[in-house]
Scaffold this motif. Structure first.
Motif, mmCIF file in Angstrom:
data_model
loop_
_atom_site.group_PDB
_atom_site.id
_atom_site.type_symbol
_atom_site.label_atom_id
_atom_site.label_comp_id
_atom_site.label_asym_id
_atom_site.label_seq_id
_atom_site.Cartn_x
_atom_site.Cartn_y
_atom_site.Cartn_z
ATOM 1 N N ASP A 105 1.354 14.414 -1.497
ATOM 2 C CA ASP A 105 0.131 15.248 -1.598
ATOM 3 C C ASP A 105 -0.665 15.197 -0.295
ATOM 4 O OD1 ASP A 105 -2.250 12.984 -2.891
ATOM 5 O OD2 ASP A 105 -0.172 12.467 -2.563
ATOM 6 N N ASN A 163 0.782 -1.248 0.000
ATOM 7 C CA ASN A 163 0.000 0.000 0.000
ATOM 8 C C ASN A 163 0.807 1.288 0.000
ATOM 9 O OD1 ASN A 163 -2.660 -0.917 -0.135
ATOM 10 N ND2 ASN A 163 -2.514 -1.596 2.002
ATOM 11 N N GLY A 197 2.110 2.516 -2.649
ATOM 12 C CA GLY A 197 1.903 3.142 -3.955
ATOM 13 C C GLY A 197 2.757 2.538 -5.057
ATOM 14 N N LYS A 198 3.318 1.361 -4.819
ATOM 15 C CA LYS A 198 4.215 0.739 -5.807
ATOM 16 C C LYS A 198 3.516 0.449 -7.122
ATOM 17 C CE LYS A 198 6.031 -2.752 -3.717
ATOM 18 N NZ LYS A 198 5.678 -3.634 -4.817
ATOM 19 N N THR A 199 2.330 -0.129 -7.044
ATOM 20 C CA THR A 199 1.629 -0.485 -8.289
ATOM 21 C C THR A 199 1.315 0.774 -9.095
ATOM 22 O OG1 THR A 199 0.647 -2.335 -7.120
ATOM 23 C CG2 THR A 199 -0.364 -1.747 -9.212
ATOM 24 N N THR A 200 0.890 1.816 -8.386
ATOM 25 C CA THR A 200 0.563 3.078 -9.065
ATOM 26 C C THR A 200 1.811 3.637 -9.749
ATOM 27 O OG1 THR A 200 -0.986 3.466 -7.250
ATOM 28 C CG2 THR A 200 -0.552 5.317 -8.715
HETATM 29 C C1 BGO Z 1 -6.569 3.029 -3.808
HETATM 30 N N1 BGO Z 1 -0.972 9.879 -3.118
HETATM 31 C C2 BGO Z 1 -2.208 9.447 -2.760
HETATM 32 N N2 BGO Z 1 -3.023 10.330 -2.209
HETATM 33 N N3 BGO Z 1 -2.602 8.175 -2.933
HETATM 34 C C3 BGO Z 1 -1.725 7.314 -3.505
HETATM 35 C C4 BGO Z 1 -0.432 7.702 -3.907
HETATM 36 C C5 BGO Z 1 -0.031 9.058 -3.690
HETATM 37 O O1 BGO Z 1 1.094 9.474 -3.974
HETATM 38 N N4 BGO Z 1 0.172 6.619 -4.435
HETATM 39 C C6 BGO Z 1 -0.692 5.604 -4.370
HETATM 40 N N5 BGO Z 1 -1.841 6.018 -3.809
HETATM 41 P P1 BGO Z 1 -0.973 0.941 -4.660
HETATM 42 P P2 BGO Z 1 0.914 -0.938 -3.525
HETATM 43 C C7 BGO Z 1 -7.806 3.583 -3.224
HETATM 44 O O2 BGO Z 1 -6.512 2.079 -4.532
HETATM 45 O O3 BGO Z 1 -0.239 1.501 -5.817
HETATM 46 C C8 BGO Z 1 -3.046 5.233 -3.506
HETATM 47 O O4 BGO Z 1 0.225 -1.893 -2.599
HETATM 48 C C9 BGO Z 1 -9.013 3.022 -3.553
HETATM 49 N N6 BGO Z 1 -9.018 1.953 -4.436
HETATM 50 O O5 BGO Z 1 -4.359 5.033 -5.496
HETATM 51 O O6 BGO Z 1 -2.023 -0.070 -4.938
HETATM 52 C C10 BGO Z 1 -3.494 4.353 -4.638
HETATM 53 O O7 BGO Z 1 1.071 -1.462 -4.909
HETATM 54 C C11 BGO Z 1 -10.150 3.573 -2.996
HETATM 55 O O8 BGO Z 1 -5.436 3.677 -3.449
HETATM 56 O O9 BGO Z 1 0.019 0.378 -3.557
HETATM 57 C C12 BGO Z 1 -4.173 3.240 -3.878
HETATM 58 O O10 BGO Z 1 2.205 -0.461 -2.959
HETATM 59 C C13 BGO Z 1 -10.081 4.630 -2.124
HETATM 60 O O11 BGO Z 1 -2.702 4.343 -2.437
HETATM 61 C C14 BGO Z 1 -3.357 3.111 -2.604
HETATM 62 C C15 BGO Z 1 -8.855 5.161 -1.804
HETATM 63 O O12 BGO Z 1 -1.569 2.159 -3.839
HETATM 64 C C16 BGO Z 1 -2.318 2.005 -2.677
HETATM 65 C C17 BGO Z 1 -7.719 4.616 -2.347
HETATM 66 C C18 BGO Z 1 -10.220 1.334 -4.841
#
Ligand code: BGO
Length: 271
Positions: A117, A12, A14-17
């Motif tokens: 952010d 969680n 944000g790696k996947t993003t």
């Molecule tokens: C949901 N900023 C913010 N504000 N959010 C972020 C950032 C950032 O820089 N980077 C990632 N996220 P993953 P892992 C979500 O999916 O990439 C958010 O496990 C939701 N989903 O959007 O999955 C990203 O791969 C419903 O959030 O992480 C995601 O590392 C409501 O952090 C979450 C709120 O990112 C995890 C969030 C249906």
């Protein structure tokens, strides 16, 4: 010659993003050899000579789960030329636990201070330059969600890889533990790569089975290390692994006290 960059971090963070932003549609999904842990790789959209590998989300490099073992073996065995360690900046204390381990591996590291952010929104102030000095590696503030800092963090990782810049962390443990680790490094001599000496010294101090098996040290070395470990366990009245965990959290608290100003004192910044 191509450059390989690994993304490492807690679940969680944000790696996947970030991985999706960096690689676009250029992704291949497979498995790590011998285990059913998903392996995602992709080419960086802005430079096809750069391969990005997404490591499984983990909290530690202890060998207690297939995900942790995959990530740690890949990092220790020279898989990537540099690591981007993503940290959820709203959860620094927990995320820095993994970082404190990654910094010792002898691999170039750049930290993506992600979710900035949210930090800006809740008004907390992180002294990024100060944190970078304490951790001994470059830090790039990012928001993977908003696509901010993505190019900068990859550029920093490419620079670190090209210069083979390994971290020089200031994070230190209690003086008696540090002395023990120095002695263990002395026992190890050149049996481990110099840049990863602290990693191996800590693992042997902890009497970690996987490291003991992997290194195949002579009995005399293992006996010398056991004597060093036992003297500290007696002094602290605790087992070595617990001592190291506590020392990591102490070091992290110290770093956070020096570099983070929270608007709501007494509360953590997590939601
Ligand atoms: C949901 N900023 C913010 N504000 N959010 C972020 C950032 C950032 O820089 N980077 C990632 N996220 P993953 P892992 C979500 O999916 O990439 C958010 O496990 C939701 N989903 O959007 O999955 C990203 O791969 C419903 O959030 O992480 C995601 O590392 C409501 O952090 C979450 C709120 O990112 C995890 C969030 C249906």
């Amino acid at each position: 010659m191509g450059i390989c960059i690994a993304l490492a971090g807690n679940p969680n963070c944000g790696k996947t993003t970030m991985f999706n932003d960096l690689t676009g549609a250029n992704q291949y999904v497979g498995n790590w050899p011998g285990v059913t842990v998903e392996k995602k790789e992709g080419k960086y959209t802005r430079d096809k000579d750069v391969t990005i590998t997404d490591l499984p989300g983990i909290y530690s490099l202890s060998p207690y789960s297939p995900e942790e073992i995959v990530a740690r073996d890949y990092l220790l065995e020279g898989g990537p030329d540099a690591v981007i360690n993503l940290i959820d900046a709203t959860n620094l204390e927990r995320n820095l636990y993994l970082t404190s381990q990654i910094l010792n591996l002898g691999v170039p590291v750049v930290i993506a201070l992600n979710m900035m952010d949210l930090v800006e929104k809740n008004g907390d102030k992180i002294d990024v330059a100060g944190l970078s000095k304490e951790l001994g590696c470059p830090i790039v503030p990012t928001s993977a969600l908003k696509g901010r800092g993505m190019e900068d963090v990859v550029k920093a990782a490419i620079d670190a890889a090209k210069g083979n810049k390994v971290p020089a962390t200031q994070m230190k443990f209690d003086a008696a533990v540090e002395e023990a680790l120095t002695k263990i490094e002395g026992v190890l001599g050149n049996k481990v790569p110099a840049a990863a000496a602290r990693w191996y010294a800590i693992k042997l101090f902890e009497a970690e089975d996987k490291t003991i098996t992997d290194l195949k040290l002579p009995k005399a070395d293992l006996d010398a290390i056991a004597a060093i470990r036992e003297s500290i366990e007696d002094k602290f009245d605790d087992d070595a692994e617990s001592i190291v965990t506590a020392e990591r959290y102490n070091a992290i608290s110290h770093v956070i006290d020096k570099t983070v100003k929270r608007t709501r004192t007494g509360l953590t910044t997590s939601q």
